[in-house]
Scaffold this active site. Sequence first.
Site, PDB file in Angstrom:
ATOM      1  N   PHE D  39      65.332  -5.706  19.874  1.00  0.00           N
ATOM      2  CA  PHE D  39      65.715  -4.276  19.507  1.00  0.00           C
ATOM      3  C   PHE D  39      67.067  -4.652  20.199  1.00  0.00           C
ATOM      4  O   PHE D  39      67.588  -4.823  21.204  1.00  0.00           O
ATOM      5  CB  PHE D  39      65.035  -3.255  20.239  1.00  0.00           C
ATOM      6  N   VAL D  77      64.073  -6.214  24.184  1.00  0.00           N
ATOM      7  CA  VAL D  77      65.001  -5.119  24.219  1.00  0.00           C
ATOM      8  C   VAL D  77      66.358  -5.864  25.001  1.00  0.00           C
ATOM      9  O   VAL D  77      66.253  -6.390  25.722  1.00  0.00           O
ATOM     10  CB  VAL D  77      64.694  -4.122  24.836  1.00  0.00           C
ATOM     11  N   CYS D  78      67.470  -5.920  23.937  1.00  0.00           N
ATOM     12  CA  CYS D  78      68.819  -6.339  24.553  1.00  0.00           C
ATOM     13  C   CYS D  78      69.186  -5.717  25.737  1.00  0.00           C
ATOM     14  O   CYS D  78      69.342  -4.681  25.720  1.00  0.00           O
ATOM     15  CB  CYS D  78      69.762  -6.401  23.516  1.00  0.00           C
ATOM     16  N   ILE D  79      69.315  -6.587  26.805  1.00  0.00           N
ATOM     17  CA  ILE D  79      69.573  -5.762  28.230  1.00  0.00           C
ATOM     18  C   ILE D  79      70.714  -4.954  28.413  1.00  0.00           C
ATOM     19  O   ILE D  79      70.986  -4.076  28.801  1.00  0.00           O
ATOM     20  CB  ILE D  79      69.258  -6.719  29.312  1.00  0.00           C
ATOM     21  N   ALA D  82      70.731  -2.192  26.274  1.00  0.00           N
ATOM     22  CA  ALA D  82      70.008  -1.124  27.141  1.00  0.00           C
ATOM     23  C   ALA D  82      70.633  -0.474  28.025  1.00  0.00           C
ATOM     24  O   ALA D  82      70.577   0.791  28.161  1.00  0.00           O
ATOM     25  CB  ALA D  82      68.550  -1.747  27.303  1.00  0.00           C
TER      26      ALA D  82
END
Lengths: 111, 98, 122, 130
Positions: D39, D77-79, D82
Amino acid sequence: MEPLHINGQQIALDPEGYLQNLADWSPEVARQLAHAEGIELQDEHWEIIELLRDFYAEYQLSPAMRILVKQTGIRYGKEKGNSMHLLRLFPGSPAKLASKLAGLPKPSNCL
Amino acid sequence: MILHTVNRAPGSHAALQQCIQALSGPAALLLIEDGVYGATPAFTRLFHRLDGTVHCYVLAADLQARGIDALVDGRFQVIDDAAFVQLSLDCDKMVAWY
Amino acid sequence: MSTPDKQLLVVVGAGPHNATRARDALDLVLTSAAFEIGVGILFRDDAVYQLLPQQQADAIDAKSLAANLQALPLYDVEQLYAPRSALEARGLDPDNLLLPVQLLDDNATAALLHSYGQILSF
Amino acid sequence: MKIAVLVYGSPTASSAAATAYRYARAAIGLGHQITRVFFYGEGVHGASALAAPPQDEVNWGQRWQQLAQEHEIEMIVCIAAALRRGVLNQQEAQRHGKSAANLAAGFELSGLGQLADAALNSDRLITFGG
């Protein structure tokens, strides 16, 4: 984290000891941040800090480790352009620690 | 072969046109989401540039959801989700236009 | 450097201030390069606006994507492409760009997509 | 076949999460493996545990959670994306001095290297744009 006190001024830090406000950076800030990490800054540390600040000013990026090694080699010679040299100066994860002392933005743990 | 997907309506967005401009066969072009409006006759002129080596598909569920399954231009083959998966595997890579 | 079938082509179609798309694409490029994955960039459509010199992002309190882009050569990302038609359609001068990009006609752009192992588009 | 999926659209401002979900379910139904869903961009909103749509609307984050659990799918999830958008796990909330964490169970924050890896080491990478 407890703020730094420099010349009667408070410098706010985030929970991991990064500057809240990047404009607060000064060499004295770097000295105190380093001290908190158990490092007393010598000329060779300042070389890397200056390189990082110049790199950030030009590219608005904190360089990844590989790029930091390469740039160190270009600017200060082959014997310094290797990860051992950087690890000796900034133990653990050099790119991250040196960027912190140089007052660059906190990395997002992306790499 | 490359699978190109387009999910934007051609009436308000240039994605379909941009995709067609960069297409060369053999290729598959699949319209999904709002992109399925591009399969209606009003937009057939956009496809004139394509030769027989570009196969055109449109996703059934997205057509049905928008009430336009009866309006699909003859150039398109209507496919379900499973056929979408199969198509994506028949092609060796994809470009999503959005 | 990785073999062609193990190289990524990042295709970006957004201008420098269109949400975070241009930056997201660039971040993926820089990350890939840091991992020594061969990576190229195709600046399509409005993305050619990213290549204009003299952008002053601070005028709208934004971070400068142009400054970031200029780091690409340091990351050894040198496969930079733009369709000539994208520049022409926007009245831009191909001789006055931020970075040395290879200009492609439409056929060459299509061929470029075929030549990379994987394509990620933004 | 091993298939990786990239979701680049938010669940409210685009159909990316929904279409990607339908694709993933169909792929699993055909006997293929969805190895990783990444994501990125606005897509990270789909990983918020605090989304509370009305009961007669689909909660796409929950659907992904179920699918991932049943079929051992990594949901990354791309940190960086995010953190920008306020999707944090406990550790990042602490790191950044925030009062709450909201990353839904089953999702993991990680770096873009995971996307580059998925692109090069899966049989296919299927992108759903926002």
